[in-house]
Design an enzyme around this catalytic site. Structure first.
Site, PDB file in Angstrom:
ATOM      1  CG  ASP A  36      10.333  36.480 -26.979  1.00 28.44           C
ATOM      2  OD1 ASP A  36      10.965  37.314 -27.353  1.00 28.44           O
ATOM      3  OD2 ASP A  36      11.147  35.360 -26.356  1.00 28.44           O
ATOM      4  CD  GLU A  40      16.333  37.568 -32.408  1.00 21.17           C
ATOM      5  OE1 GLU A  40      16.523  36.617 -32.287  1.00 21.17           O
ATOM      6  OE2 GLU A  40      16.452  38.330 -31.676  1.00 21.17           O
TER       7      GLU A  40
HETATM    8  O1  FUB Z   1      13.666  35.398 -25.990  1.00 18.66           O
HETATM    9  C1  FUB Z   1      14.444  34.788 -26.571  1.00 18.66           C
HETATM   10  C2  FUB Z   1      14.902  35.327 -27.853  1.00 18.66           C
HETATM   11  O2  FUB Z   1      15.150  36.720 -27.652  1.00 18.66           O
HETATM   12  C3  FUB Z   1      13.568  35.198 -28.875  1.00 18.66           C
HETATM   13  O3  FUB Z   1      13.373  34.065 -29.283  1.00 18.66           O
HETATM   14  C4  FUB Z   1      14.226  36.291 -29.702  1.00 18.66           C
HETATM   15  O4  FUB Z   1      13.240  36.612 -30.726  1.00 18.66           O
HETATM   16  C5  FUB Z   1      14.566  37.468 -28.834  1.00 18.66           C
HETATM   17  O5  FUB Z   1      13.343  38.115 -28.531  1.00 18.66           O
END
Ligand code: FUB
Length: 443
Positions: free
Chosen positions: A34, A204
């Protein structure tokens, strides 16, 4: 492979390590995911989340590190900047410190991170908090309470030219949201609004940036099986946005997540993203990467093809990890971990057939001529390899014999009259046999 310098600091987080890595993945001594890249004071800072393996089948994320680089080759790990045990509102039993962001305002650095809140914190489930520092690398002091009114993950901040700040996040089951932030950067100014007219399906990791007056709203989105990176554009930071297409296709490896940021540094745009390079069997242990990103004349984004080579120009006098190649032949060659049980040790190139080849671009031979080359290799059969350095039509080629043996050895060969400046390197097997290469280095 690791060149570690340790600096003296006034507190634990100034213990920093410099690791020379110009290729993908960028960080090889821990899992990172991320990545939010930001440019502060002429230096690039990357704020990733930090995967660890807790023996569970889910994400396990307990803290954050920040990494920085001036040349995209030498990345400094500034150490841990936030620890779940030290944030009053975070339920530290949950290991839920997911994707973060950091933004500068008036000389203060605001680090935003999601986590599951303690029951008595005033928030419920995944929410977002902030921590503040005078420096991009900390020390960051977390706020006592999370930001009111935010339910979700993956915070992203943007300050527009008029000084108005915005917070974006992914509301669990509620799409992607945005809201104005008050001048203190710690409170929402008004009701969050859902970002509309985005494609249906799982989304997301919002990341908004502005270029030439256009607001690019970018996000991971499951189009088929796993997350691709996509974008929409508009005239206003809160939309409406018009969907434009894919920035990066889903990973063919089936690593389920991808998560990114886009930044301009020294006149070049970069996409930072992640893949599970160091953990092929478990996609919740990821590693950050960077590749160049280009815009078309009309402002649309060209699709980014992920590379192992990455973005750094590697000095010829460093250990060149040729297994992070820019091109590779179709036959008689493979890349494997040096030791499958120790992925942080990195990879090797295995040449198995005559004429098998691999190319690595952007090696900087500088102005001072090199005289020789060292090759860390192993060959049970014994073998002869060719090494070519070339720039356009000018090239210089040598052969090196790798003696038969079952241990790694560093073979040295004469290498004079190499072209100066930035070159491509090619390595190939001259005859039959099997030769494994760890790295090569000119001197
Ligand atoms: O890293 C945990 C979660 O996985 C992140 O918050 C999302 O965006 C995905 O990458």
């Amino acid at each position: 492979m690791k060149n570690v310098k340790v600096g003296l600091g006034i507190c634990f987080l100034l213990l920093s390590a410099v690791v020379a890595l110009a290729q993908n993945p960028l960080i090889r001594d821990q899992f990172t995911a991320d990545p939010t890249a930001r440019v502060f004071k002429g230096r690039i800072y990357v704020y990733p989340s930090h995967d660890v393996n807790c023996g569970t089948e889910w994400f396990c994320m307990k803290d954050y590190h920040v990494f920085s680089s001036e040349n995209l080759v030498d990345w400094t790990d500034h150490g841990m900047i936030i620890d779940q045990d030290k944030v009053a509102w975070v339920d530290a039993k949950q290991n839920s410190m997911w994707a973060p962001d950091c933004y500068e305002k008036d000389g203060k650095y605001f680090f935003y991170f999601p986590a599951i809140a303690k029951a008595d914190s005033g928030a419920k489930g995944m929410t977002v908090g902030a921590a503040i520092s005078d420096n991009p690398y900390g020390p960051f002091v977390p706020e006592e309470k999370p930001i009111r009114g935010v339910s979700g993950i993956d915070p992203n901040v943007f300050i527009d030219k008029d000084g108005q700040a915005y917070l974006y996040w992914a509301g669990v089951g509620k799409g992607l949201l945005g809201a104005r932030l008050k001048a203190n950067m710690l409170e929402l100014d008004g009701t969050p609004q859902t970002i509309e007219k985005l494609p249906e399906g799982m989304k997301e990791g919002p990341f908004l940036f502005e270029r030439n007056g256009v607001y690019y709203f970018t996000f991971p989105h499951v189009i088929k099986d796993t997350e691709a990176l996509v974008y929409a554009t508009g005239n206003n930071p809160l939309g409406p946005f018009e969907y434009k297409g894919i920035i990066m296709d889903e990973h063919p490896s089936k690593c389920w997540t991808n998560h990114h940021s886009i930044v301009e540094y020294k006149g070049q745009w970069y996409l930072f993203y992640h893949h599970n390079d160091l953990s092929p069997a478990f996609d919740k242990n990821r590693s950050i990467r960077a590749d160049r990103l280009f815009f078309n004349e009309d402002g649309t984004i060209q699709k980014v093809i992920p590379t192992l080579r990455g973005v750094g120009v590697v000095p010829a006098t460093r250990e060149i990890q040729i297994d992070r190649y820019s091109a590779i032949g179709e036959k008689g060659i493979s890349i494997e971990f040096l030791d499958g049980k120790k992925p942080f040790d990195g990879w090797k190139t295995i040449l198995k057939e005559k004429d098998a080849w691999i190319r690595f671009h952007d090696v900087d031979f500088g102005k001072k001529a090199v005289k020789s080359v060292k090759i860390k290799a192993m060959s049970e059969s014994g073998g002869s390899i060719g090494l070519r350095v070339r720039k356009g039509k000018a090239s210089r080629e040598i052969k090196a014999n790798i003696p038969k043996g079952i241990d790694w050895q560093v073979v040295k060969a004469d290498f004079r009259n190499a072209p100066s400046g930035i070159q491509d390197i090619e390595l190939f097997l001259r005859d039959s046999g099997r030769v494994e290469i760890d790295w090569i280095q000119f001197e």
